[in-house]
Motif scaffolding. Structure first.
Motif, PDB file in Angstrom:
ATOM      1  N   UNK A 105       2.675  56.840  53.083  1.00  0.00           N
ATOM      2  CA  UNK A 105       2.482  58.198  52.571  1.00  0.00           C
ATOM      3  C   UNK A 105       3.292  59.213  53.352  1.00  0.00           C
ATOM      4  N   UNK A 106       3.425  59.011  54.672  1.00  0.00           N
ATOM      5  CA  UNK A 106       4.132  59.995  55.490  1.00  0.00           C
ATOM      6  C   UNK A 106       5.599  60.104  55.095  1.00  0.00           C
ATOM      7  N   UNK A 107       6.226  58.977  54.735  1.00  0.00           N
ATOM      8  CA  UNK A 107       7.639  59.033  54.323  1.00  0.00           C
ATOM      9  C   UNK A 107       7.791  59.717  52.968  1.00  0.00           C
ATOM     10  N   UNK A 108       6.856  59.461  52.066  1.00  0.00           N
ATOM     11  CA  UNK A 108       6.917  60.117  50.763  1.00  0.00           C
ATOM     12  C   UNK A 108       6.720  61.623  50.898  1.00  0.00           C
ATOM     13  N   UNK A 109       5.783  62.039  51.753  1.00  0.00           N
ATOM     14  CA  UNK A 109       5.560  63.468  51.970  1.00  0.00           C
ATOM     15  C   UNK A 109       6.779  64.114  52.615  1.00  0.00           C
ATOM     16  N   UNK A 110       7.375  63.431  53.603  1.00  0.00           N
ATOM     17  CA  UNK A 110       8.572  63.965  54.238  1.00  0.00           C
ATOM     18  C   UNK A 110       9.703  64.127  53.229  1.00  0.00           C
ATOM     19  N   UNK A 111       9.801  63.192  52.299  1.00  0.00           N
ATOM     20  CA  UNK A 111      10.839  63.291  51.271  1.00  0.00           C
ATOM     21  C   UNK A 111      10.573  64.456  50.330  1.00  0.00           C
ATOM     22  N   UNK A 182      13.468  60.677  62.828  1.00  0.00           N
ATOM     23  CA  UNK A 182      12.386  61.166  63.693  1.00  0.00           C
ATOM     24  C   UNK A 182      11.393  61.995  62.895  1.00  0.00           C
ATOM     25  N   UNK A 183      11.881  62.693  61.883  1.00  0.00           N
ATOM     26  CA  UNK A 183      11.013  63.515  61.041  1.00  0.00           C
ATOM     27  C   UNK A 183       9.963  62.660  60.337  1.00  0.00           C
ATOM     28  N   UNK A 184      10.330  61.432  59.937  1.00  0.00           N
ATOM     29  CA  UNK A 184       9.355  60.526  59.331  1.00  0.00           C
ATOM     30  C   UNK A 184       8.211  60.237  60.292  1.00  0.00           C
ATOM     31  N   UNK A 185       8.547  59.981  61.553  1.00  0.00           N
ATOM     32  CA  UNK A 185       7.503  59.715  62.547  1.00  0.00           C
ATOM     33  C   UNK A 185       6.650  60.951  62.792  1.00  0.00           C
ATOM     34  N   UNK A 186       7.281  62.115  62.759  1.00  0.00           N
ATOM     35  CA  UNK A 186       6.547  63.355  62.972  1.00  0.00           C
ATOM     36  C   UNK A 186       5.537  63.580  61.845  1.00  0.00           C
ATOM     37  N   UNK A 187       5.930  63.308  60.612  1.00  0.00           N
ATOM     38  CA  UNK A 187       5.003  63.441  59.481  1.00  0.00           C
ATOM     39  C   UNK A 187       3.884  62.404  59.594  1.00  0.00           C
ATOM     40  N   UNK A 188       4.194  61.220  60.103  1.00  0.00           N
ATOM     41  CA  UNK A 188       3.140  60.220  60.307  1.00  0.00           C
ATOM     42  C   UNK A 188       2.110  60.732  61.317  1.00  0.00           C
ATOM     43  N   UNK A 189       2.591  61.345  62.407  1.00  0.00           N
ATOM     44  CA  UNK A 189       1.671  61.877  63.412  1.00  0.00           C
ATOM     45  C   UNK A 189       0.851  63.042  62.862  1.00  0.00           C
ATOM     46  N   UNK A 190       1.484  63.896  62.056  1.00  0.00           N
ATOM     47  CA  UNK A 190       0.743  65.007  61.461  1.00  0.00           C
ATOM     48  C   UNK A 190      -0.336  64.493  60.508  1.00  0.00           C
ATOM     49  N   UNK A 295      22.664  64.154  54.011  1.00  0.00           N
ATOM     50  CA  UNK A 295      21.819  63.159  54.687  1.00  0.00           C
ATOM     51  C   UNK A 295      20.481  63.014  53.963  1.00  0.00           C
ATOM     52  N   UNK A 296      19.898  64.139  53.545  1.00  0.00           N
ATOM     53  CA  UNK A 296      18.618  64.098  52.826  1.00  0.00           C
ATOM     54  C   UNK A 296      18.762  63.364  51.498  1.00  0.00           C
ATOM     55  N   UNK A 297      19.865  63.594  50.798  1.00  0.00           N
ATOM     56  CA  UNK A 297      20.083  62.919  49.525  1.00  0.00           C
ATOM     57  C   UNK A 297      20.268  61.420  49.739  1.00  0.00           C
ATOM     58  N   UNK A 298      20.966  61.041  50.805  1.00  0.00           N
ATOM     59  CA  UNK A 298      21.114  59.626  51.128  1.00  0.00           C
ATOM     60  C   UNK A 298      19.767  59.001  51.480  1.00  0.00           C
ATOM     61  N   UNK A 299      18.918  59.769  52.155  1.00  0.00           N
ATOM     62  CA  UNK A 299      17.591  59.253  52.503  1.00  0.00           C
ATOM     63  C   UNK A 299      16.754  59.039  51.252  1.00  0.00           C
TER      64      UNK A 299
END
Length: 566
Positions: A105-111, A182-190, A295-299
């Motif tokens: 879920x954290x990666x989907x939210x970050x996206x 790193x942003x993915x990990x940050x969203x996981x922690x949040x 970079x965001x589009x590639x992600x």
């Protein structure tokens, strides 16, 4: 470039027209500089009426072309941004559930939050970049016509300057990619912070460890990456801006000693270089934002989400009956890797039949595969081998969406919406109020004419009852409940097992119940026991008084008009 391709896919004609307007802007800008240079070189003697009118015409042309290009690209960018968000939401819903669970879920939210915002900012950079490109191209063309010798010197200097600018810029893009990970990990922690509030408040050592070992280090790493990006960008932008004055110094002091250059040429080049300072400065400022958007589009592409699901118009003709006489799982298997285990866990092969008017209990220990089996039964997981059959016909991949519409479910990790989405509120209002009363929620929750619920801030057991109400209103042929009674008080457990389940059975529904409540196992017509992903027992629970097998349940067509008797 990926962002530009995104715009081109949206509307190739609008992009090409905007680029043409940008080139016109550049040509008009070059013409204005040429007029200014001619007047300065003549000492003001060319400032006649024709020159003034030409200058005004070029100014109006430049202004109009710039506004037209900006408006076209800005509207296209806005439409593309919202279309991207809509498409991304549809792709997430169309992606198999197992893939989404693997992503987290954290990666989907970050996206949905960060990546879409970065793409939006990157798209916002394209209009000024294209206009600046037209201005730069127009000025360079005029400079080449004015003096090939000086233009050749400018070209060599520009190549060296661009190379010295792009080398650290590549490092910036690399840092942006690292920052995005790193942003993915940050969203996981949040997410852990918001979902684990009670646990963190109740355990001081866990709270301190979470902050010092998880949240703060990730936030610090993200901050350091952003500081490094900002620092590199500051140095590269400042270096790029100083190159203008280095070239002017070369032009005024060094070049005349190497080759003869007329005063008018020196003035013209100086004017042009100073004029180009603003669009080039803007371009260098916008490039990191463009890189972040790329970079965001590639992600987003790296998530490998499915294409949007077909609409009602493009779905294949419905081949599955709306009230099947039986649903079979034939040799179905599903394998996945569980956290902390090196070898994958395999469920199956499963052979199971669901029939209308039958209550099936699925029981077993924790980790035996009950919820995974529920997701296979409902079509949320695709079997890796074996097949699902409806009335003896295999369910094809293109029919999986239609197959899932046969089920109403309340999973243990269900989500409760604030509105009766997908249900015609006027047609179900009276039934909803009756169900509220039957589920003892009529004093807690009200449903207005639009189907909106007055509140969902209820206890866990009451929220499950409200989810059950939604399932009742869907009125599907198969009902599945995953540990539904786990949060209910003893009185309502009795109501659920002794009244609600028999009501569904009497209505001709096939009912699947995942349960640990062994005192109510007698409610089941069949009891399926799972152990380590395999069915170890499939027991008939009820027999007639003479010891014979019970007669087959009434067909769904015979019960289709009864509704739920609550």
């Amino acid at each position: 470039m990926n962002l530009l391709l995104l715009l081109l896919r949206r509307s190739r004609g609008a992009v090409i027209l905007a680029v043409c307007f940008g080139l016109v802007t550049g040509a008009a800008s070059a013409g204005l500089i040429a007029h200014i240079n001619a007047v300065l070189a003549s000492g003001g003697t060319l400032a006649d009426r024709g020159t003034v009118l030409g200058f005004m015409a070029l100014g109006v042309l430049m202004l109009g072309a710039r506004i037209a290009s900006q408006l076209l690209l800005t509207r296209l960018q806005t439409g593309t941004t919202f279309a991207l968000r809509d498409e991304l939401s549809q792709r997430i819903l169309a992606t198999p559930l197992r893939r989404l669970e693997e992503l987290g879920t954290h990666r989907l939210l970050a996206t949905l939050v960060d990546d879409v915002q970065s793409v939006t900012q990157g798209l916002l950079c394209l209009p000024p970049l294209l206009i600046n490109g037209g201005i730069i191209l127009g000025c360079l063309t005029w400079l080449a016509v004015m003096s090939r010798v000086v233009f050749f010197a400018l070209l060599i200097f520009a190549i060296l300057g661009v190379a010295s600018y792009l080398l650290p810029t590549r490092r910036i893009v690399g840092l942006l990619r690292e920052s995005r990970r790193t942003d993915d990990r940050f969203f996981r922690d949040l997410r852990s912070l918001t979902n684990g509030l009670k646990e963190l408040k109740l355990h001081r050592e866990r709270r301190a460890a979470f902050l010092t070992q998880e949240l703060f280090p990730t936030a610090e790493e993200l901050k350091q990456l952003q500081v490094r990006v900002s620092t590199l960008h500051t140095f590269t932008t400042s270096w790029g801006m100083s190159l203008f004055f280095f070239f002017i110094g070369l032009l005024l002091f060094a070049l005349p000693g190497i080759a003869p250059v007329s005063p008018s040429t020196l003035v013209g080049y100086t004017l042009a270089v100073l004029y180009l300072q603003q669009p080039l400065d803007s371009t260098m400022t916008l490039l990191p934002m463009l890189g972040a958007g790329t970079v965001a589009l590639q992600h987003i592409d790296a998530l490998a989400l499915a294409s949007p699901a077909p609409t009602e118009e493009t779905l294949p003709p419905a081949r599955l009956t709306a009230s099947p006489a039986r649903i079979d799982l034939v040799g179905v298997t599903h394998a996945y890797r569980r956290e902390g285990e090196d070898t994958p866990f395999t469920l199956g092969p499963i052979h199971l039949t669901l029939r209308p008017g039958e209550v099936l209990f699925v029981v077993g220990g924790n980790g035996s595969g009950k919820t995974t089996l529920a997701k296979l039964i409902t079509g949320l997981y695709a079997p890796e081998s074996g097949e699902l059959r409806v009335d003896g016909k295999p369910v094809a991949e293109a029919e999986r969406e239609q197959y899932r519409q046969l089920f109403s479910t309340v999973f243990s990790d269900f989500h409760l919406f604030d509105t009766l989405l997908g249900l015609a509120p006027g047609a179900v209002a009276e039934r909803a109020r009756a169900y509220l009363q039957r589920l003892q929620l009529d004093r807690k929750v009200r449903i207005d004419a639009s189907g909106a619920l007055s509140t969902t801030e209820l206890s866990a057991g009451q929220r499950k009852r409200l989810a059950l109400l939604t399932a009742y209103l869907e009125d599907r042929p198969v009902y599945l409940f995953d540990e539904w009674a786990a949060d209910q008080d003893p009185m309502f457990k009795e109501v659920f097992y002794r009244e609600l389940l028999p009501d569904l059975k009497a209505a001709g529904k096939a009912v699947v119940v995942i349960s640990h409540d062994n005192r109510y196992f007698d409610v089941a017509d069949r009891l399926v026991r799972l152990d380590s992903g395999a069915i170890v027992a499939d027991e008939s629970q009820k027999r007639n008084t003479d010891g014979s097998e019970p007669s087959p349940a009434a067909s769904p067509s015979a019960a289709s008009g009864t509704g739920l008797r609550l």
